[in-house]
Design a protein around this motif. Structure first.
Motif, PDB file in Angstrom:
ATOM      1  N   GLY A 262       4.164 -10.562   7.434  1.00  0.00           N
ATOM      2  CA  GLY A 262       4.727 -10.196   6.146  1.00  0.00           C
ATOM      3  C   GLY A 262       5.082  -8.719   6.035  1.00  0.00           C
ATOM      4  O   GLY A 262       4.325  -7.848   6.492  1.00  0.00           O
ATOM      5  N   LYS A 263       6.233  -8.440   5.412  1.00  0.00           N
ATOM      6  CA  LYS A 263       6.613  -7.065   5.080  1.00  0.00           C
ATOM      7  C   LYS A 263       5.793  -6.647   3.863  1.00  0.00           C
ATOM      8  O   LYS A 263       5.865  -7.271   2.813  1.00  0.00           O
ATOM      9  CB  LYS A 263       8.110  -6.985   4.760  1.00  0.00           C
ATOM     10  N   GLY A 264       5.042  -5.550   4.031  1.00  0.00           N
ATOM     11  CA  GLY A 264       4.211  -5.080   2.930  1.00  0.00           C
ATOM     12  C   GLY A 264       4.556  -3.643   2.552  1.00  0.00           C
ATOM     13  O   GLY A 264       3.730  -2.738   2.709  1.00  0.00           O
ATOM     14  N   PHE A 267       5.607   0.338  -1.936  1.00  0.00           N
ATOM     15  CA  PHE A 267       6.676   0.822  -2.814  1.00  0.00           C
ATOM     16  C   PHE A 267       7.784   1.378  -1.941  1.00  0.00           C
ATOM     17  O   PHE A 267       7.519   2.087  -0.971  1.00  0.00           O
ATOM     18  CB  PHE A 267       6.175   1.898  -3.789  1.00  0.00           C
ATOM     19  N   ASP A 268       9.014   1.015  -2.292  1.00  0.00           N
ATOM     20  CA  ASP A 268      10.175   1.427  -1.487  1.00  0.00           C
ATOM     21  C   ASP A 268      11.101   2.322  -2.312  1.00  0.00           C
ATOM     22  O   ASP A 268      11.918   1.838  -3.086  1.00  0.00           O
ATOM     23  CB  ASP A 268      10.923   0.177  -0.993  1.00  0.00           C
ATOM     24  N   THR A 269      10.932   3.621  -2.139  1.00  0.00           N
ATOM     25  CA  THR A 269      11.847   4.552  -2.836  1.00  0.00           C
ATOM     26  C   THR A 269      13.177   4.643  -2.104  1.00  0.00           C
ATOM     27  O   THR A 269      14.144   5.186  -2.636  1.00  0.00           O
ATOM     28  CB  THR A 269      11.269   5.981  -2.859  1.00  0.00           C
ATOM     29  N   GLY A 285       7.621  -4.581  -5.856  1.00  0.00           N
ATOM     30  CA  GLY A 285       7.532  -5.953  -5.334  1.00  0.00           C
ATOM     31  C   GLY A 285       7.941  -6.061  -3.880  1.00  0.00           C
ATOM     32  O   GLY A 285       8.047  -7.167  -3.336  1.00  0.00           O
ATOM     33  N   ASP A 286       8.121  -4.912  -3.227  1.00  0.00           N
ATOM     34  CA  ASP A 286       8.624  -4.931  -1.844  1.00  0.00           C
ATOM     35  C   ASP A 286       7.542  -5.324  -0.831  1.00  0.00           C
ATOM     36  O   ASP A 286       7.769  -5.276   0.374  1.00  0.00           O
ATOM     37  CB  ASP A 286       9.230  -3.557  -1.501  1.00  0.00           C
ATOM     38  N   MET A 287       6.394  -5.702  -1.363  1.00  0.00           N
ATOM     39  CA  MET A 287       5.341  -6.248  -0.491  1.00  0.00           C
ATOM     40  C   MET A 287       5.196  -7.762  -0.731  1.00  0.00           C
ATOM     41  O   MET A 287       4.161  -8.355  -0.446  1.00  0.00           O
ATOM     42  CB  MET A 287       3.994  -5.527  -0.708  1.00  0.00           C
ATOM     43  N   ALA A 346      16.389   1.271   5.187  1.00  0.00           N
ATOM     44  CA  ALA A 346      16.292   0.027   5.967  1.00  0.00           C
ATOM     45  C   ALA A 346      14.952   0.077   6.695  1.00  0.00           C
ATOM     46  O   ALA A 346      14.871   0.089   7.932  1.00  0.00           O
ATOM     47  CB  ALA A 346      17.460  -0.102   6.929  1.00  0.00           C
ATOM     48  N   GLU A 347      13.867   0.166   5.904  1.00  0.00           N
ATOM     49  CA  GLU A 347      12.526   0.418   6.436  1.00  0.00           C
ATOM     50  C   GLU A 347      11.751  -0.851   6.753  1.00  0.00           C
ATOM     51  O   GLU A 347      10.890  -0.850   7.635  1.00  0.00           O
ATOM     52  CB  GLU A 347      11.726   1.269   5.432  1.00  0.00           C
ATOM     53  N   GLY A 348      12.064  -1.933   6.026  1.00  0.00           N
ATOM     54  CA  GLY A 348      11.287  -3.164   6.205  1.00  0.00           C
ATOM     55  C   GLY A 348      11.367  -3.673   7.632  1.00  0.00           C
ATOM     56  O   GLY A 348      10.375  -4.110   8.220  1.00  0.00           O
ATOM     57  N   ALA A 372       9.971 -11.510   4.228  1.00  0.00           N
ATOM     58  CA  ALA A 372      10.231 -10.127   3.844  1.00  0.00           C
ATOM     59  C   ALA A 372      11.255 -10.041   2.724  1.00  0.00           C
ATOM     60  O   ALA A 372      12.250 -10.766   2.726  1.00  0.00           O
ATOM     61  CB  ALA A 372      10.747  -9.351   5.054  1.00  0.00           C
ATOM     62  N   THR A 373      10.989  -9.152   1.788  1.00  0.00           N
ATOM     63  CA  THR A 373      12.003  -8.785   0.787  1.00  0.00           C
ATOM     64  C   THR A 373      12.903  -7.777   1.494  1.00  0.00           C
ATOM     65  O   THR A 373      12.802  -6.580   1.274  1.00  0.00           O
ATOM     66  CB  THR A 373      11.332  -8.157  -0.442  1.00  0.00           C
ATOM     67  N   LEU A 374      13.765  -8.292   2.394  1.00  0.00           N
ATOM     68  CA  LEU A 374      14.381  -7.406   3.371  1.00  0.00           C
ATOM     69  C   LEU A 374      15.700  -6.774   2.952  1.00  0.00           C
ATOM     70  O   LEU A 374      15.937  -5.606   3.251  1.00  0.00           O
ATOM     71  CB  LEU A 374      14.555  -8.152   4.704  1.00  0.00           C
TER      72      LEU A 374
HETATM   73 ZN    ZN Z   1      12.302  -2.378   1.328  1.00  0.00          ZN
END
Ligand code: ZN
Ligand code: BES
Ligand code: MN
Length: 497
Positions: A262-264, A267-269, A285-287, A346-348, A372-374
């Motif tokens: 899982g992508k965790g 927080f994705d700024t 919710g990016d986890m 594009a970190e996930g 993943a919330t990719l």
């Molecule tokens: Zn993300």
């Protein structure tokens, strides 16, 4: 206030209770057990239905208060729609959800629900009660004024059936998945200041109470393993990354496990390639992928699933900072591939690159599925209804589609092809982490393919389905818990026994 809920199924006749609920099919009248109850009111059903505009459609209701002849405060007649709809996958859970909404609006604390109809199965009844619980869930932990609002503290729903055989097993199985879904929802709903990588890892660790073996890797340990891609994302954050490994050993000793990754991103700024302010707050919710994996592992443990399963989640925070990674950086992933960073947003895929490789190297799994919330692109393509599936294995993809229809957590397969892989070729490194806007979800999947070998693998992009979906009969919360029911179903139908 959070209302507690008791649910049960019994073969006993209805005793004194707050509300009796019966169902009537579209265009019909009460039949079977419902008919027996209705006849005690002494009322003519056709007249009552006409006077209240009741046609038996889902959502239709007749509410009789202190009905003569019955030992209850109210008799609630609900429409159940057309009988031919009964086999559709989510009919029973939707019915449970709408039942909860009606009981809630009436302020009922105790309901006896009579179910006596064609197409009724133990699984259907379990599904109905799952719907009740899923709809009842709310996330009001941070509302200081959350009051009872006249709501009873406890709601007891007892379903009365003619034959309760098989129901206990069906309930245990289904309610285990409900618990997992609700945990995933809560993890997604929690604000990012409260739920950091360390806090999230602690919640995953608490699954050891249910027999899951949990290990938590620190940045120093990840560095030793060569997880430069995952650590690059985390390096702009004050909060250290974690990699959590959860193992459920319910299958044959030594049998290759099924792996879930899982992508965790807590927080994705967007990092230095920072996102616009609106709606950056959604990125708590990016986890959602990690949340689903935690929820799934809990579910498998709660129902003692007969399978070996591994859950691996990469927990990081993506922040802009003097120490943050930058566009133009080149990092080396655990498998030795070099990645040119085009966008720090594009970190996930960087987190998953190392988590996927680690998982397949260590566990040699029978199959790997990542959630993943990719990509924003998948929200453009499929909105909030279907998740996108990418796979190197037709059988696995087909099984996922089937589990999607059966669980109501729908998915749709998207293509992968060398032409898309070309879009992420880098001038300077083996790969670049962004192929730009065209086919954004597909190039993300192509990127991930570099970090799984020959093993059957599926990637599920849940950016549209993990949170922010319109309210449904079974969910009115922002976090959906998407993925738990889907994968629990897949395990049950394809990998157990
Ligand atoms: Zn993300
Ligand atoms: N977490 C986002 C994707 C996302 C967007 C999830 C909206 C849920 C709702 C992801 O990390 C991201 O930022 N993706 C970029 C990739 C791009 C820079 C190649 C995107 O989709 O724009
Ligand atoms: Mn991002």
């Amino acid at each position: 206030m959070t209302q507690s809920l008791n649910v049960a199924v019994t073969q006993k006749r209805v005793a004194r209770t707050g509300a009796i609920v019966i169902y009537v099919a579209e265009g019909g009248g009460p039949s079977g057990a419902a008919e027996t109850i209705w006849s005690r009111t002494g009322l003519d059903f056709k007249r009552t239905a006409e006077a209240t505009g009741f046609e038996g459609k889902p959502g239709h209701m007749i509410d009789l208060v202190t009905p003569a002849g019955l030992d209850c405060d109210r008799l609630v007649v609900l429409g159940r729609g057309k009988d031919e709809d009964m086999n559709a996958s989510t009919v029973w859970s939707d019915r449970g959800g709408s039942l909860l909404a009606k009981l809630d609006s009436l302020g009922v604390s105790e309901a006896a629900v009579l179910i006596d109809e064609p197409g009724q199965t133990a699984d259907g009844i379990a599904e109905l009660l799952a719907g009740v619980r899923l709809r009842q869930y709310g996330f009001d932990r941070y509302k200081s004024a959350a009051k009872a609002n006249g709501k009873p503290q406890t709601l007891t729903v007892t379903v009365h059936v003619a034959d309760d055989s098989g129901i206990e097993a069906a309930m245990t199985r289904r309610m285990a998945a409900v618990e997992g879904t609700l945990l995933a929802r809560t993890l997604v709903n929690e604000p990012p200041n409260v739920l950091g990588p360390v806090e999230c890892a602690a919640i995953a660790s608490s699954l050891s109470d249910h027999g899951v073996e949990v290990e938590v890797l620190t940045p120093a340990e990840m560095e030793k393993l060569g997880m430069e891609a995952l650590l690059a994302v985390a390096q702009g954050s004050e909060r250290p990354a974690r990699l959590v490994v959860m193992q459920w050993k319910g299958g044959a000793k030594g049998a290759a496990p099924l792996a879930f990754v899982g992508k965790g991103v807590i927080f994705d700024t967007g990092g230095i390639s920072i996102k616009p302010a609106v709606p950056m707050y959604d990125m708590k919710g990016d986890m959602g992928g990690a949340a689903a994996v935690i929820g799934l592992m809990k579910t498998l443990a709660l129902r003692s699933a007969g399978v070996n399963a591994v859950g691996v989640i990469g927990l990081v925070e993506n922040m802009p900072d003097g120490k943050a990674y930058r566009p133009g950086d080149i990092v080396t992933a655990m498998n030795g591939k070099t990645i040119e960073i085009i966008s720090t947003d594009a970190e996930g895929r960087l987190v998953l690159a190392d988590a996927l490789w680690y998982t397949q190297e260590r566990f040699k799994p029978a199959a790997i599925i990542d959630l993943a919330t990719l990509t924003g692109a998948v929200v453009v393509a499929l909105a909030h209804d279907f998740a996108a599936v990418f796979s190197n294995d037709d059988a696995l993809a087909d099984n996922l589609m089937d589990a999607g229809s059966a669980s109501g957590e729908k998915c749709w397969r998207m293509p992968m092809a060398p032409a898309y892989a070309k879009l992420i070729e880098s001038r300077f490194a083996d790969l670049k982490n962004s192929g730009g806007r065209p086919g954004g979800s597909i190039t993300a999947a192509q990127f991930l393919a570099n970090f799984v070998g020959e093993v059957p693998w599926a990637h599920i992009d849940i950016a549209g389905t993990a949170f922010g979906a319109p309210n449904s009969e079974t969910n009115t919360s922002w976090g959906t818990g998407y993925g738990v029911a889907l994968l629990d179903r897949l395990v049950r139908d394809c990998y157990e026994g």
